[in-house]
Structures are given as C-alpha cells and as structure tokens.
Write an enzyme that holds these catalytic residues in place. Structure first.
Site, short mmCIF file in Angstrom:
data_model
loop_
_atom_site.label_atom_id
_atom_site.label_comp_id
_atom_site.label_asym_id
_atom_site.label_seq_id
_atom_site.Cartn_x
_atom_site.Cartn_y
_atom_site.Cartn_z
N GLY A 135 0.87 -1.18 0.00
CA GLY A 135 0.00 0.00 0.00
C GLY A 135 0.90 1.21 0.00
O GLY A 135 1.58 1.48 0.98
N GLN B 204 7.16 -3.51 0.05
CA GLN B 204 7.58 -4.09 1.35
C GLN B 204 8.96 -3.53 1.76
O GLN B 204 9.25 -2.40 1.41
CB GLN B 204 7.60 -5.62 1.28
CG GLN B 204 6.22 -6.26 1.26
CD GLN B 204 5.59 -6.31 -0.11
OE1 GLN B 204 6.19 -6.72 -1.06
NE2 GLN B 204 4.33 -5.88 -0.22
N GLY C 45 6.74 15.57 5.70
CA GLY C 45 5.29 15.64 5.51
C GLY C 45 4.93 14.81 4.30
O GLY C 45 5.81 14.47 3.49
P1 GDP Z 1 5.07 2.85 1.67
O1 GDP Z 1 4.32 1.57 1.75
O2 GDP Z 1 6.52 2.69 1.99
O3 GDP Z 1 4.85 3.59 0.39
O4 GDP Z 1 4.48 3.77 2.83
P2 GDP Z 1 2.91 3.99 3.18
O5 GDP Z 1 2.34 4.86 2.13
O6 GDP Z 1 2.26 2.70 3.45
O7 GDP Z 1 3.02 4.73 4.58
C1 GDP Z 1 3.67 5.96 4.73
C2 GDP Z 1 2.63 6.99 5.23
O8 GDP Z 1 3.30 8.13 5.71
C3 GDP Z 1 1.70 7.48 4.15
O9 GDP Z 1 0.46 7.76 4.71
C4 GDP Z 1 2.37 8.75 3.66
O10 GDP Z 1 1.46 9.68 3.11
C5 GDP Z 1 2.95 9.28 4.93
N1 GDP Z 1 4.20 10.03 4.80
C6 GDP Z 1 5.22 9.83 3.92
N2 GDP Z 1 6.25 10.66 4.19
C7 GDP Z 1 5.87 11.40 5.26
C8 GDP Z 1 6.54 12.39 6.05
O11 GDP Z 1 7.67 12.76 5.82
N3 GDP Z 1 5.83 12.89 7.12
C9 GDP Z 1 4.58 12.48 7.43
N4 GDP Z 1 4.00 13.02 8.48
N5 GDP Z 1 3.92 11.55 6.70
C10 GDP Z 1 4.57 11.00 5.65
P1 IMO Z 2 4.38 -1.80 1.57
O1 IMO Z 2 4.82 -1.98 0.14
C1 IMO Z 2 4.14 -3.43 5.60
C2 IMO Z 2 3.73 -7.78 5.95
C3 IMO Z 2 2.44 -8.30 6.54
C4 IMO Z 2 2.97 -9.55 7.23
C5 IMO Z 2 4.04 -10.05 6.25
C6 IMO Z 2 3.55 -11.14 5.31
O2 IMO Z 2 3.18 -0.95 1.73
O3 IMO Z 2 5.55 -1.37 2.40
P2 IMO Z 2 1.98 -11.08 3.15
O4 IMO Z 2 0.55 -10.67 2.99
O5 IMO Z 2 2.94 -10.30 2.31
O6 IMO Z 2 2.20 -12.56 3.02
O7 IMO Z 2 2.32 -10.73 4.70
O8 IMO Z 2 4.43 -8.92 5.51
N1 IMO Z 2 3.57 -6.87 4.79
C7 IMO Z 2 3.75 -5.55 4.84
N2 IMO Z 2 4.00 -4.74 5.89
N3 IMO Z 2 4.07 -2.92 4.36
C8 IMO Z 2 3.85 -3.72 3.28
O9 IMO Z 2 3.91 -3.27 2.02
C9 IMO Z 2 3.64 -5.09 3.51
N4 IMO Z 2 3.36 -6.15 2.72
C10 IMO Z 2 3.34 -7.23 3.51
O10 IMO Z 2 1.88 -7.40 7.45
O11 IMO Z 2 3.62 -9.20 8.42
MG MG Z 3 2.67 0.75 2.70
#
Ligand code: GDP
Ligand code: IMO
Ligand code: MG
Length: 437
Positions: free
Chosen positions: A40, A223, A414
């Site tokens: 995600g 991941q 942010g």
């Molecule tokens: P990803 O899976 O590595 O792409 O990360 P996610 O999108 O799952 O989670 C990161 C969250 O932090 C998201 O809701 C972003 O919008 C938010 N985010 C990313 N960079 C920053 C930051 O520098 N500050 C804050 N407060 N939020 C951030």
């Molecule tokens: P992004 O790309 C955080 C975690 C799950 C679980 C383990 C195995 O957003 O960083 P799975 O469904 O892949 O077999 O689950 O991996 N996991 C993640 N944790 N961010 C993700 O993706 C993840 N994708 C899988 O929570 O612990």
């Molecule tokens: Mg994510």
C-alpha cells in the site's frame, strides 16, 4: 541516464510511495518488480491522497511508462479496480503495462492464505490475507496461473481449470472449505484477461529497450528489507524479494544496468503483523508515534507497531542492498518528543551484537542498546533546507548517517511532494555501495 532502485530498509511502509513519486519526476519508466496487492503506497499530491497497491507510483505523472514486471503477483480484480479508480480521477492508465509472465493471484490463494493463518494459530505470520504467499508458493511449485494464461481461451483456460481442480482438493481436504466452481472461475478470469489485454507486454523486453534508448528507469520496491523472503526476519516475512537484488530478477534485467540504489527509512520504525521487533514501544511514546504518524496500514487498516530507530537493521539494509544513499521520512513525527532514542547495538544473551544476526532465534532475543539524543520540540513540516531545521534535528540526522555510514540525500517532513529537503542529488551524487564501508 541513470537506472535507480528505491527500496524499503525496514519492515515496509517507510514512505516509499512518497519518495518514488518524488524521484519519478526525473524518470521515464517506473517498474514494480515484486510483491502484489499486499503493498500500500500512499502518495499525496496537492493534498489529494492516492493509495496504490500494484500500479507504480509514477502513474500520477503524464507521459511516464509504468510497468508491473514479471516478479510481481497480479490480482486482476484489484488491478482493474485500481485502473478504474485512477481513470475516474482523470489519470490516464494508457501507459500502464503488465508482464505476461507475472503470476496471477486467484480466488483460492486468498482463501488458502486466510485459512492457513487461522490454522497456524499462535504461529501465525499476520499476513495481509491477500493470497500473496500461496501465489508465490504455486509459482515455485510450478502450478501457477500466469497473466498470459488469462489471454488464451484454450491452453490458458485449461491451465486455470486444472489449477482450480487441484486447489479444490486443498480447500476441501486440508481446510474443510467448499470447492470452487472451475468453469465460473475460467469464465471470470478470461474476462479479466480481455480487459487487461491492451496492457499486457513482454516486460523484460520493454524495460531492456528503454535502457538501450538511455531512458531513465526507476525500480520501485514494495515491502522492505526485513520482510525479504531470503534475508528478512523469516518466517515473519513476505514471499518475495523486496531487496535491491530482487529488482533484477523481478524485472528481468542484468545487474550491470543498475546505477544507483536508494534506501527509504522512517525516522523511527514500524511493523505490521507478527514477528520480533527489538525497539518496539509499548508505552505512551509508541502510542504517540502511532497517532502523530497516522500509523494504520494502507492495505488492511491494521494498527502498525511503532518503535525507535534501529541502527542495527539500518546498517544491515545498507549492506544487503548495497545502498548509495538514504531518504529519511517522517522526521516531523518526532517534533514533539523531549528526547529520542536510537538503537546502536543489541544485547543477545549477555553479548553486545552490532551486526544483524542472521539466526532468527537469536534476533528474537535481541534487547536494544540505546543512545539518547535531545529532541527539538519545534514544528519542522515547513522546513525546506537543512539550515532551517532545528540544530537537534540536524544532529539527529547526522547521528543516523554516521551510524549507518551512508549519506542522507533526502529528508521528508510531511506527506506532500513539497514537504521535502533535498540535501544532495540522490541520483547523480557520489556512488557509494559496499566499498564505502
Ligand atoms: P510505503 O508503503 O513505503 O509507500 O508507505 P505507506 O504509504 O504505506 O506509509 C507511509 C505513510 O506516511 C503514508 O500515509 C504517507 O502519506 C505518509 N508520509 C510519507 N512521508 C511522510 C513524512 O515525511 N511525514 C509524514 N508526516 N507523513 C509522511
Ligand atoms: P508496503 O509496500 C508493511 C507484511 C504483513 C505480514 C508479512 C507477510 O506498503 O511497504 P503477506 O501478505 O505479504 O504474506 O504478509 O508482511 N507486509 C507488509 N508490511 N508494508 C507492506 O507493504 C507489507 N506487505 C506485507 O503485514 O507481516
Ligand atoms: Mg505501505
């Protein structure tokens, strides 16, 4: 020209989506190389929030090719919904491409993932329940359905039919679940195939042609390093290779084509699902990080476990990925804390350990040894240069860079594109890799 890999250095959710989006500006082609809809990635553009699961973050720019490569696993229903959603928002998906060799997550994969988790009881992994592990397991077992099967009304349909019949045995006999209707699934997945057909390509060839034309390729990891099947905290990992090495396998390009590897690290650490997490905080600071950082899963909505920055896993990520530089995200989340801890080593059975232990049982016993740094207690979201940051925040960044022996090129303060400090050019700055250590 530069071909760049962006990877997560922790347990996922480091903010890869934001950093990939930022760097996509100077890329021509953005490639997702592993994982599926367990990912995600949140991108915020002018306060509009986009949540992407399979489609590379570069889709938000016009005129970029976005490729879902062969190392990914594709859930066609979710992918088609993601395409529709972007189209509703006025974002073109005409330049989205899907590898014909990518394996397909089928309905039985999701059912098996969820049933297996239930059966594992106290040994559960805490998967996203999206069928990722079972899809990759079938790939290894050589009984998978691939995207190319969805486009073939004869041999492909037969492969789907046979796979469903085979999996019905597993569903019924192993998990006591009702069987699925092979013909209904064949019809449904061939229909998905028709809808995906305009996007389906030989992805490795397409990426290689782009490289030959000296276009800039950005490989977007999903991941994170510690979730890597081979090098993460097994068995609490995902079933693919998110590390930099996985990009070449997943995309079908040679290692010599890669110019730069950028690691994304949160200024603290989070983890979703089960498994050891030495710096996890169970107190009010953990709760503060969760609330202030809005640490709830993008895919499953689960509350993320939060803890202090872990330099041991940070150094491990530098080594295992051969990182050139780091992007530190969510520094602003620490703004209100009076003091900040950083784990510099572990204590394992009375011994001080500085290197990440490859023995997962030893890792499960690791107790963090902390260095405490002063907080800055000042808002930082508006800062656009290092000199605008409070001295304590600069010291914190320097501490992390020294600990990991790697430069920090980007600091994110942010979720919006603009809330970023570029310290040095992450793509054209000096190349480091393992030799710098
Ligand atoms: P990803 O899976 O590595 O792409 O990360 P996610 O999108 O799952 O989670 C990161 C969250 O932090 C998201 O809701 C972003 O919008 C938010 N985010 C990313 N960079 C920053 C930051 O520098 N500050 C804050 N407060 N939020 C951030
Ligand atoms: P992004 O790309 C955080 C975690 C799950 C679980 C383990 C195995 O957003 O960083 P799975 O469904 O892949 O077999 O689950 O991996 N996991 C993640 N944790 N961010 C993700 O993706 C993840 N994708 C899988 O929570 O612990
Ligand atoms: Mg994510």
């Amino acid at each position: 020209m530069a071909n760049v890999i962006v990877i997560g250095t922790q347990w996922g959710d480091e903010g890869k989506g934001k950093i990939t989006d930022l760097l996509s500006r100077s890329a021509d082609v953005i490639v997702r190389y592993q994982g599926g809809i367990n990912a995600g990635h949140t991108v915020v553009v002018n306060d509009q929030v986009f949540k992407l699961h399979l489609i590379p973050s570069g889709i938000l720019y016009p005129n970029k090719d976005c490729i879902i490569a062969g190392g990914t696993v594709v859930d066609p229903q979710t992918l088609l919904a993601e395409i529709e959603r972007l189209q509703e928002l006025g974002i073109s998906t005409d330049r989205l491409y899907v590898a014909e060799t990518a394996h397909v997550t089928m309905p039985y994969h999701r059912l098996i993932d969820q049933a297996a988790e239930q059966q594992r009881a106290k040994h559960r992994i805490g998967t996203t329940g999206r069928g990722i592990g079972p899809t990759y397991a079938d790939k290894s077992e050589r009984i998978g359905v691939r995207v190319l099967d969805l486009l073939d009304r004869e041999a492909g349909a037969e492969q789907i039919r046979w796979a469903v019949e085979h999996k019905n045995l597993v569903l019924q006999r192993l998990y006591g679940l009702p069987p699925l209707d092979p013909e209904a699934i064949v019809a449904q997945y061939l229909e998905y195939g028709e809808r995906l057909r305009p996007h389906v390509v030989d992805a490795s060839l397409k990426i290689s042609e782009a490289i030959r034309k000296r276009r800039n390729i950005l490989f977007e990891g999903a991941q994170g390093t510690l979730l890597d099947l081979d090098h993460g905290t097994y068995p609490y990992v995902t079933s693919s290779n998110p590390i930099a090495g996985g990009a070449c396998i997943g995309a079908g390009v040679g290692p010599t084509t890669i110019d730069r590897i950028i690691g994304v690290a949160k200024a603290y650490v989070t983890r979703v699902g089960e498994g050891p997490f030495p710096t996890e905080l169970h107190d009010h600071i953990g709760e503060y990080l969760c609330q202030r950082g809005a640490e709830y899963g993008t895919t499953t909505g689960r509350k993320r476990r939060c803890g202090w920055f872990d330099g041991v896993i940070g150094r491990y990520a530098v080594r295992i990925n051969g990182l050139d530089c780091l992007a530190i995200t969510k520094l602003d989340v620490l703004d209100e804390l009076p003091e900040i801890k950083v784990c510099i080593a572990y204590e394992i059975e009375g011994k001080v350990v500085r290197d990440f232990p490859s023995n997962s049982r030893a890792f499960a016993k690791a107790k963090p040894i902390y260095e405490t740094l002063p907080g800055w207690r000042t808002p930082t979201q508006h800062c656009r240069s290092l000199s605008e940051l409070p001295r304590e925040a600069r010291d914190y960044l320097k501490f992390l860079a020294d600990l990991m022996e790697i430069p920090i090129a980007i600091v994110s303060l942010g979720a919006n594109r603009g809330q970023t400090i570029i310290i040095e050019d992450p793509i054209h700055g000096p190349k480091r890799g393992l030799l710098s250590l």
